[in-house]
Design a protein around this motif. Structure first.
Motif, PDB file in Angstrom:
ATOM      1  N   ALA A 168      13.777  12.699 -20.787  1.00 39.73           N
ATOM      2  CA  ALA A 168      14.764  13.675 -20.321  1.00 39.73           C
ATOM      3  C   ALA A 168      16.136  13.471 -20.946  1.00 39.73           C
ATOM      4  N   ARG A 169      16.379  12.338 -21.601  1.00 45.33           N
ATOM      5  CA  ARG A 169      17.647  12.127 -22.291  1.00 45.33           C
ATOM      6  C   ARG A 169      17.882  13.191 -23.353  1.00 45.33           C
ATOM      7  N   ARG A 170      16.812  13.743 -23.905  1.00 46.80           N
ATOM      8  CA  ARG A 170      16.952  14.758 -24.953  1.00 46.80           C
ATOM      9  C   ARG A 170      17.590  16.030 -24.408  1.00 46.80           C
ATOM     10  N   ALA A 171      17.490  16.220 -23.086  1.00 43.13           N
ATOM     11  CA  ALA A 171      18.096  17.398 -22.466  1.00 43.13           C
ATOM     12  C   ALA A 171      19.343  17.035 -21.679  1.00 43.13           C
ATOM     13  N   GLY A 172      19.781  15.777 -21.765  1.00 46.37           N
ATOM     14  CA  GLY A 172      20.951  15.344 -21.021  1.00 46.37           C
ATOM     15  C   GLY A 172      20.757  15.328 -19.526  1.00 46.37           C
ATOM     16  N   MET A 173      19.521  15.164 -19.074  1.00 41.85           N
ATOM     17  CA  MET A 173      19.253  15.178 -17.629  1.00 41.85           C
ATOM     18  C   MET A 173      18.516  13.918 -17.180  1.00 41.85           C
ATOM     19  N   GLU A 174      18.810  12.799 -17.852  1.00 44.73           N
ATOM     20  CA  GLU A 174      18.117  11.559 -17.495  1.00 44.73           C
ATOM     21  C   GLU A 174      18.409  11.115 -16.070  1.00 44.73           C
ATOM     22  N   ASN A 175      19.628  11.365 -15.574  1.00 42.79           N
ATOM     23  CA  ASN A 175      19.953  10.963 -14.212  1.00 42.79           C
ATOM     24  C   ASN A 175      19.183  11.780 -13.185  1.00 42.79           C
ATOM     25  N   THR A 176      19.107  13.080 -13.416  1.00 37.01           N
ATOM     26  CA  THR A 176      18.322  13.943 -12.535  1.00 37.01           C
ATOM     27  C   THR A 176      16.851  13.545 -12.568  1.00 37.01           C
ATOM     28  N   ALA A 177      16.336  13.263 -13.767  1.00 34.59           N
ATOM     29  CA  ALA A 177      14.934  12.874 -13.905  1.00 34.59           C
ATOM     30  C   ALA A 177      14.662  11.542 -13.216  1.00 34.59           C
ATOM     31  N   ALA A 178      15.607  10.599 -13.306  1.00 35.63           N
ATOM     32  CA  ALA A 178      15.429   9.305 -12.656  1.00 35.63           C
ATOM     33  C   ALA A 178      15.388   9.463 -11.137  1.00 35.63           C
ATOM     34  N   ALA A 179      16.267  10.319 -10.609  1.00 38.66           N
ATOM     35  CA  ALA A 179      16.260  10.565  -9.169  1.00 38.66           C
ATOM     36  C   ALA A 179      14.953  11.221  -8.743  1.00 38.66           C
ATOM     37  N   ALA A 180      14.460  12.179  -9.532  1.00 42.15           N
ATOM     38  CA  ALA A 180      13.193  12.837  -9.222  1.00 42.15           C
ATOM     39  C   ALA A 180      12.039  11.839  -9.243  1.00 42.15           C
ATOM     40  N   LEU A 181      12.062  10.926 -10.220  1.00 42.55           N
ATOM     41  CA  LEU A 181      11.007   9.919 -10.321  1.00 42.55           C
ATOM     42  C   LEU A 181      10.975   9.024  -9.086  1.00 42.55           C
ATOM     43  N   ILE A 182      12.140   8.560  -8.649  1.00 35.30           N
ATOM     44  CA  ILE A 182      12.201   7.697  -7.476  1.00 35.30           C
ATOM     45  C   ILE A 182      11.684   8.427  -6.238  1.00 35.30           C
ATOM     46  N   ILE A 183      12.168   9.644  -6.022  1.00 36.93           N
ATOM     47  CA  ILE A 183      11.750  10.411  -4.843  1.00 36.93           C
ATOM     48  C   ILE A 183      10.245  10.671  -4.866  1.00 36.93           C
ATOM     49  N   ALA A 184       9.734  11.082  -6.029  1.00 37.96           N
ATOM     50  CA  ALA A 184       8.308  11.384  -6.138  1.00 37.96           C
ATOM     51  C   ALA A 184       7.454  10.133  -5.950  1.00 37.96           C
ATOM     52  N   THR A 185       7.920   9.002  -6.487  1.00 41.16           N
ATOM     53  CA  THR A 185       7.152   7.760  -6.360  1.00 41.16           C
ATOM     54  C   THR A 185       7.044   7.327  -4.899  1.00 41.16           C
ATOM     55  N   VAL A 186       8.127   7.474  -4.152  1.00 36.73           N
ATOM     56  CA  VAL A 186       8.096   7.114  -2.731  1.00 36.73           C
ATOM     57  C   VAL A 186       7.230   8.099  -1.944  1.00 36.73           C
ATOM     58  N   LEU A 187       7.423   9.400  -2.190  1.00 38.84           N
ATOM     59  CA  LEU A 187       6.681  10.406  -1.431  1.00 38.84           C
ATOM     60  C   LEU A 187       5.187  10.396  -1.732  1.00 38.84           C
ATOM     61  N   CYS A 188       4.815   9.991  -2.950  1.00 46.53           N
ATOM     62  CA  CYS A 188       3.392  10.026  -3.274  1.00 46.53           C
ATOM     63  C   CYS A 188       2.597   8.951  -2.547  1.00 46.53           C
ATOM     64  N   LEU A 189       3.296   8.031  -1.871  1.00 51.29           N
ATOM     65  CA  LEU A 189       2.586   7.130  -0.968  1.00 51.29           C
ATOM     66  C   LEU A 189       1.834   7.929   0.090  1.00 51.29           C
ATOM     67  N   VAL A 190       2.446   9.029   0.515  1.00 53.35           N
ATOM     68  CA  VAL A 190       1.835   9.881   1.545  1.00 53.35           C
ATOM     69  C   VAL A 190       0.962  10.959   0.920  1.00 53.35           C
ATOM     70  N   THR A 191       1.490  11.669  -0.086  1.00 53.60           N
ATOM     71  CA  THR A 191       0.761  12.804  -0.640  1.00 53.60           C
ATOM     72  C   THR A 191      -0.521  12.379  -1.356  1.00 53.60           C
ATOM     73  N   THR A 192      -0.471  11.259  -2.075  1.00 46.77           N
ATOM     74  CA  THR A 192      -1.673  10.794  -2.764  1.00 46.77           C
ATOM     75  C   THR A 192      -2.738  10.352  -1.775  1.00 46.77           C
ATOM     76  N   ALA A 193      -2.319   9.757  -0.670  1.00 48.67           N
ATOM     77  CA  ALA A 193      -3.275   9.387   0.379  1.00 48.67           C
ATOM     78  C   ALA A 193      -3.954  10.634   0.937  1.00 48.67           C
ATOM     79  N   ALA A 194      -3.191  11.723   1.097  1.00 44.11           N
ATOM     80  CA  ALA A 194      -3.767  12.972   1.599  1.00 44.11           C
ATOM     81  C   ALA A 194      -4.751  13.560   0.590  1.00 44.11           C
ATOM     82  N   VAL A 195      -4.388  13.541  -0.696  1.00 43.84           N
ATOM     83  CA  VAL A 195      -5.287  14.041  -1.731  1.00 43.84           C
ATOM     84  C   VAL A 195      -6.544  13.189  -1.805  1.00 43.84           C
ATOM     85  N   LEU A 196      -6.394  11.889  -1.651  1.00 46.37           N
ATOM     86  CA  LEU A 196      -7.547  10.988  -1.664  1.00 46.37           C
ATOM     87  C   LEU A 196      -8.512  11.330  -0.531  1.00 46.37           C
TER      88      LEU A 196
END
Length: 318
Positions: A277-305
């Motif tokens: 995402a650095r190529r679009a100048g949005m690395e900070n936004t992407a990093a925040a999205a990664l953290i949020i998604a990684t935490v939330l997928c503890l729940v969502t991935t369990a549901a998909v499983l």
């Protein structure tokens, strides 16, 4: 849930380590940027080159699986891209990078361990095909859109030509082309060179996670833009729904492979997403999205499983 958390913990730990390093002054933002350059230009291409070169792409491919996973991923990519581009009115490069975050899974470091733990052997079969879709379709598409977004004012023909030339100079893209060629030609690296490439590639994940933590340390309130919601929802909700629909539509895919592909699509985005995402100048936004998604997928991935085991369990004997 506890098993999924145990797989997530090293990822969150290394991100936290990078954050603490920058906040404490042990690492500077310049050093974080240098490490990001190392990942994107050296370590990640080594991973891709090694993974593709060691695969027998001519014989280990399920066309149905490739078609279904690609179709579902492209559908998620397109929806998120269009929403960010026209719904939020963001530039082409930001829309492309946002869509990449929504359609590219962390297959190697989250998806595969979970799938191997629950489904066993099918995870080993499905992982290289999933990574082919991600590395040869989704990531290049996101990068191409980002490159096109920087060609302001150019004619379409010139813009496409300049974009293609910039992509072909990227070590990541060179690694994809070289790895695929070596695989189809049946060429294998000599053992010392193969070990060197593998050793370089092993640095990709931990260094990338450390960089993500360092990037998060520099987050400002203005970096938490409106793109975060569609990226996270796209990755954790839309992507697995689209891939599930594709596997139900495409005939001839063994149920154990379909179950594995759906599980792969449900995990958070690529570890190196903020670095792309650095190529679009949005690395900070992407990093925040990664953290949020990684935490939330503890729940969502369990549901998909739970869904995967209920839907495909009788057919695959689990």
């Amino acid at each position: 849930m506890l098993q999924i958390f145990s797989l997530m913990f090293p990822i969150l730990f290394l991100i936290g380590l990078g954050l603490v390093a920058v906040r404490s002054g042990l690492a500077s933002q310049a050093q974080i940027e240098g490490l990001g350059g190392f990942v994107i230009n050296f370590a990640l291409p080594a991973v891709i080159l090694s993974a593709l070169a060691h695969q027998d792409l001519g014989h280990s491919i399920s066309p149905g699986y490739l078609a279904a996973y690609a179709l579902g991923s492209l559908a998620a990519f397109a929806v998120v891209f269009l929403f960010i581009r026209f719904g939020l009115g963001r530039p082409l490069e930001r829309a492309g990078m946002g869509a990449l975050g929504a359609a590219g899974s962390n297959t190697g470091f989250i998806g595969f361990p979970i799938a191997a733990l629950v489904l066993g052997a099918p995870a080993t079969i499905a992982m290289p095909m999933t990574m082919i879709v991600e590395n040869m379709l989704i990531i290049p598409l996101g990068l191409a859109l980002a490159e096109m977004g920087t060609s302001n004012g150019a004619s379409l023909r010139r813009m496409l030509g300049e974009t293609a030339m910039r992509l072909l100079r990227m070590p990541f893209v060179i690694a994809i082309i070289a790895g695929a060629a070596l695989s189809f030609l049946g060429v294998r690296f000599p053992a010392p060179l193969a070990s060197s490439i593998d050793l370089l590639g092993q640095a990709s994940a931990p260094v990338a996670l450390f960089v993500v933590g360092g990037t998060i340390a520099a987050l400002r309130r203005g970096d938490l833009g409106m793109e975060i919601a569609p990226i996270v929802l796209g990755k954790l909700v839309l992507h697995p729904l689209a891939v599930t629909g594709a596997f139900l539509l495409v005939p001839g895919v063994p149920p154990e492979l379909a179950a594995t592909g759906i599980l792969f699509s449900s995990v958070s985005m690529l570890t190196i997403y903020p670095i792309f995402a650095r190529r679009a100048g949005m690395e900070n936004t992407a990093a925040a999205a990664l953290i949020i998604a990684t935490v939330l997928c503890l729940v969502t991935t369990a549901a998909v499983l739970a869904f995967v085991l209920d839907r495909f369990g009788p057919a695959i004997g689990t």
